[in-house]
Design a protein around this motif. Structure first.
Motif, PDB file in Angstrom:
ATOM      1  N   TYR A   1       0.899  -1.358   0.178  1.00 55.36           N
ATOM      2  CA  TYR A   1       0.044  -0.116  -0.086  1.00 55.36           C
ATOM      3  C   TYR A   1       0.983   1.172  -0.165  1.00 55.36           C
ATOM      4  CZ  TYR A   1      -3.149   3.536   1.592  1.00 55.36           C
ATOM      5  OH  TYR A   1      -3.908   4.670   1.717  1.00 55.36           O
ATOM      6  N   ASN A   2       0.847   2.090  -1.257  1.00 58.79           N
ATOM      7  CA  ASN A   2       1.772   3.280  -1.264  1.00 58.79           C
ATOM      8  C   ASN A   2       2.960   3.206  -0.964  1.00 58.79           C
ATOM      9  OD1 ASN A   2      -0.556   4.587  -2.120  1.00 58.79           O
ATOM     10  ND2 ASN A   2      -1.009   5.708  -0.038  1.00 58.79           N
ATOM     11  N   ARG A   3       3.771   1.800  -1.455  1.00 59.93           N
ATOM     12  CA  ARG A   3       5.191   1.842  -1.433  1.00 59.93           C
ATOM     13  C   ARG A   3       5.837   1.675  -2.319  1.00 59.93           C
ATOM     14  NH1 ARG A   3       5.053  -2.303   4.001  1.00 59.93           N
ATOM     15  NH2 ARG A   3       5.082  -0.995   5.482  1.00 59.93           N
ATOM     16  N   ALA A   4       5.324   2.276  -3.463  1.00 56.94           N
ATOM     17  CA  ALA A   4       6.016   2.305  -4.725  1.00 56.94           C
ATOM     18  C   ALA A   4       7.604   2.596  -4.957  1.00 56.94           C
ATOM     19  CB  ALA A   4       5.325   3.261  -6.016  1.00 56.94           C
ATOM     20  N   ARG A   5       7.824   3.568  -3.873  1.00 62.27           N
ATOM     21  CA  ARG A   5       9.360   3.826  -3.769  1.00 62.27           C
ATOM     22  C   ARG A   5      10.223   2.573  -3.375  1.00 62.27           C
ATOM     23  NH1 ARG A   5      12.740   5.426   0.158  1.00 62.27           N
ATOM     24  NH2 ARG A   5      11.156   5.252   1.792  1.00 62.27           N
TER      25      ARG A   5
ATOM     26  N   ILE B   1       2.529 -13.003  -6.366  1.00 66.42           N
ATOM     27  CA  ILE B   1       1.372 -12.249  -6.326  1.00 66.42           C
ATOM     28  C   ILE B   1       1.463 -10.955  -5.575  1.00 66.42           C
ATOM     29  CG2 ILE B   1      -0.980 -12.452  -5.951  1.00 66.42           C
ATOM     30  CD1 ILE B   1      -0.924 -15.642  -6.077  1.00 66.42           C
ATOM     31  N   VAL B   2       1.478 -10.014  -6.387  1.00 69.15           N
ATOM     32  CA  VAL B   2       1.431  -8.721  -5.642  1.00 69.15           C
ATOM     33  C   VAL B   2       0.039  -8.026  -5.199  1.00 69.15           C
ATOM     34  CG1 VAL B   2       2.289  -6.405  -5.605  1.00 69.15           C
ATOM     35  CG2 VAL B   2       3.702  -8.291  -6.478  1.00 69.15           C
ATOM     36  N   VAL B   3      -0.521  -7.937  -4.088  1.00 66.68           N
ATOM     37  CA  VAL B   3      -1.834  -7.517  -3.884  1.00 66.68           C
ATOM     38  C   VAL B   3      -1.676  -5.895  -3.631  1.00 66.68           C
ATOM     39  CG1 VAL B   3      -3.743  -7.569  -2.904  1.00 66.68           C
ATOM     40  CG2 VAL B   3      -2.589  -9.596  -3.135  1.00 66.68           C
ATOM     41  N   ASP B   4      -1.988  -4.869  -4.635  1.00 64.65           N
ATOM     42  CA  ASP B   4      -2.032  -3.547  -4.242  1.00 64.65           C
ATOM     43  C   ASP B   4      -3.345  -3.035  -3.344  1.00 64.65           C
ATOM     44  OD1 ASP B   4      -2.003  -0.862  -4.392  1.00 64.65           O
ATOM     45  OD2 ASP B   4      -1.921  -0.565  -6.520  1.00 64.65           O
ATOM     46  N   ASP B   5      -3.235  -2.906  -2.218  1.00 63.69           N
ATOM     47  CA  ASP B   5      -4.443  -2.648  -1.322  1.00 63.69           C
ATOM     48  C   ASP B   5      -4.884  -1.218  -1.568  1.00 63.69           C
ATOM     49  OD1 ASP B   5      -6.356  -3.424   0.567  1.00 63.69           O
ATOM     50  OD2 ASP B   5      -5.049  -2.559   2.238  1.00 63.69           O
TER      51      ASP B   5
ATOM     52  N   ARG C   1      -8.073  -2.027   2.332  1.00 66.55           N
ATOM     53  CA  ARG C   1      -8.553  -2.867   3.301  1.00 66.55           C
ATOM     54  C   ARG C   1      -7.704  -3.485   4.112  1.00 66.55           C
ATOM     55  NH1 ARG C   1     -11.001  -7.065  -1.162  1.00 66.55           N
ATOM     56  NH2 ARG C   1     -11.121  -8.133   0.543  1.00 66.55           N
ATOM     57  N   GLY C   2      -6.492  -3.161   4.240  1.00 70.97           N
ATOM     58  CA  GLY C   2      -5.534  -3.527   5.329  1.00 70.97           C
ATOM     59  C   GLY C   2      -4.629  -4.577   4.851  1.00 70.97           C
ATOM     60  N   ALA C   3      -3.610  -4.954   5.489  1.00 74.09           N
ATOM     61  CA  ALA C   3      -2.679  -5.981   4.899  1.00 74.09           C
ATOM     62  C   ALA C   3      -2.959  -7.367   5.016  1.00 74.09           C
ATOM     63  CB  ALA C   3      -1.295  -5.778   5.755  1.00 74.09           C
ATOM     64  N   SER C   4      -3.831  -7.641   6.072  1.00 77.47           N
ATOM     65  CA  SER C   4      -4.460  -9.125   6.192  1.00 77.47           C
ATOM     66  C   SER C   4      -5.306  -9.412   4.912  1.00 77.47           C
ATOM     67  CB  SER C   4      -4.961  -9.192   7.628  1.00 77.47           C
ATOM     68  OG  SER C   4      -3.963  -9.087   8.618  1.00 77.47           O
ATOM     69  N   ALA C   5      -6.237  -8.390   4.911  1.00 75.99           N
ATOM     70  CA  ALA C   5      -7.094  -8.524   3.543  1.00 75.99           C
ATOM     71  C   ALA C   5      -6.414  -8.768   2.482  1.00 75.99           C
ATOM     72  CB  ALA C   5      -8.165  -7.199   3.533  1.00 75.99           C
TER      73      ALA C   5
END
Length: 302
Positions: free
Chosen positions: A11-15, A35-39, A66-70
C-alpha cells in the motif's frame, strides 16, 4: 502448478516495492508464482509492477484500502502453490531463501507444516544496523531457532519468539486453507495471531541462516497498537489465563512493550500507566526501553 506461491501485500510503497519484488525474482529456487496485491494504493504502484517482464508475477488491485491482512487473503485466494510464502513490501529476501526453506520442509515428516528463518534489521542504505540490535529492536537471539508445535504458543504470547512471520514464513497451503488465512479484523498483531493458529495445526521448523532483511519503515501510534493488543489477548484469553495460572505474566509482558511504544511517542503519562502494570524487564529489554525513553524526550529533527 508452482511449488510456492509468494504473496506480497502493498500500500503506497512504490518507492520501495522494487526491492521486495526483485528479491523474489532473484531466488535460486525458481518454481514459484509472485502475487502482488495492491491494497488501494494512490501512488504509482501499478507502474512498478508493470515494469517487470516476468510471467511469474501477477498484479491484483483492491479498489479501496482494506488492510494488509485482507490483501494477504486476496493473494491466498489466487494462490495455486503447494506452499505459500509471505513477504512485506518493504522487506527483501536473500537469494537462497525459498531454496533452503522448501528443502527443509521436504526433509521433515508431514507434521512439520511451516518454516521460518533468520532475520537481520537493515537501514535504507541496506546496511545492517548495530544500533538496532543494541537498542533491543532485534530481539530474535533470545529464542532464535526455536522449533516445535503448540508448545511454542507460550513463547509467542510472552513476546519471546519473534519470527517476523510476515516476511519469513513459508506454510503448507492446505494448512493456510484450514485456518482460513489471516484475521483481517486485526490492524496489528496479525502475524503472531496467524502464527499461533498455524502452530495449532502442526510443527514449525527453522532455517539457521539470515535469509531476510527487514526494514523499519515506521509504525502506527501506540494507542492503535494498544487497541490491537487488547483484541489479540482477548482472542486467546483461555490460553493467556492458563499461562498466567502457571506463573507466566503474559499481560505484564504486554504492558511492558506498550509502555515502550508510549515512551517512544512521548506520551509519558500513558507510558507510566503501563509501566506500573508491566513485568520486570530482563537484561535484553533494558537497552530498548532506554532508547524508547530517550527518543520520546528528544525532538525529532526537521
Amino acid at each position: 502448478m508452482p511449488t510456492v506461491s509468494v504473496v506480497v501485500p502493498t500500500y503506497n510503497r512504490a518507492r520501495m516495492l522494487h526491492r521486495s519484488v526483485e528479491s523474489v525474482l532473484a531466488q535460486t529456487f525458481e518454481d514459484f508464482e509472485l502475487i502482488v496485491v495492491d491494497d488501494g494504493s494512490t501512488d504509482h504502484t501499478r507502474n512498478v509492477t508493470n515494469s517487470y517482464d516476468d510471467d511469474r508475477l501477477t498484479y491484483i488491485r483492491h479498489e479501496t484500502n482494506r488492510g494488509a491482512s485482507a490483501a494477504r487473503n486476496t493473494g491466498i485466494e489466487h494462490a495455486s502453490g503447494e506452499y505459500i510464502a509471505f513477504l512485506d513490501s518493504d522487506d527483501e529476501w536473500l537469494p537462497r531463501k525459498l531454496e533452503r526453506q522448501v528443502a527443509t520442509l521436504e526433509r521433515r515428516p508431514p507434521e512439520w507444516v511451516a518454516v521460518y528463518c533468520g532475520v537481520e534489521i537493515a537501514d535504507d542504505a541496506g546496511v545492517l544496523t548495530e544500533f538496532a540490535r543494541a537498542a533491543g529492536l532485534c530481539r530474535l537471539a533470545e529464542t532464535e531457532g526455536a522449533e516445535g508445535g503448540a508448545e511454542l504458543v507460550k513463547d509467542v504470547l510472552l513476546d519471546r519468539l519473534h519470527t517476523s512471520a510476515g516476511s519469513t514464513l513459508l506454510v503448507k497451503a492446505n494448512v493456510v486453507d484450514a485456518i482460513d488465512g489471516f484475521d483481517d479484523s486485526f490492524q496489528r498483531f496479525q502475524d503472531p495471531e496467524f502464527l499461533i493458529r498455524v502452530l495449532r495445526q502442526g510443527k514449525l521448523a527453522y532455517v539457521d541462516e539470515t535469509l531476510v532483511h527487514r526494514y523499519d519503515t515506521g509504525r502506527p501510534p501506540a494507542s492503535i497498537i494498544e487497541r490491537s493488543d487488547r483484541k489479540y489477548l482477548a482472542k486467546f484469553s483461555d490460553t493467556v489465563d492458563a499461562l498466567e495460572h502457571d506463573g507466566h505474566d503474559v499481560r505484564g509482558v504486554h504492558h511492558r512493550f506498550l509502555a515502550k511504544f508510549y515512551f517512544q511517542d512521548g506520551q509519558f503519562r500513558e507510558a507510566l500507566r503501563h509501566t506500573r502494570r508491566a513485568s520486570v524487564p530482563g537484561v535484553r529489554q533494558f537497552p530498548g526501553l532506554l532508547q524508547a525513553v530517550v527518543s520520546g524526550v528528544t525532538p525529532s529533527s526537521p
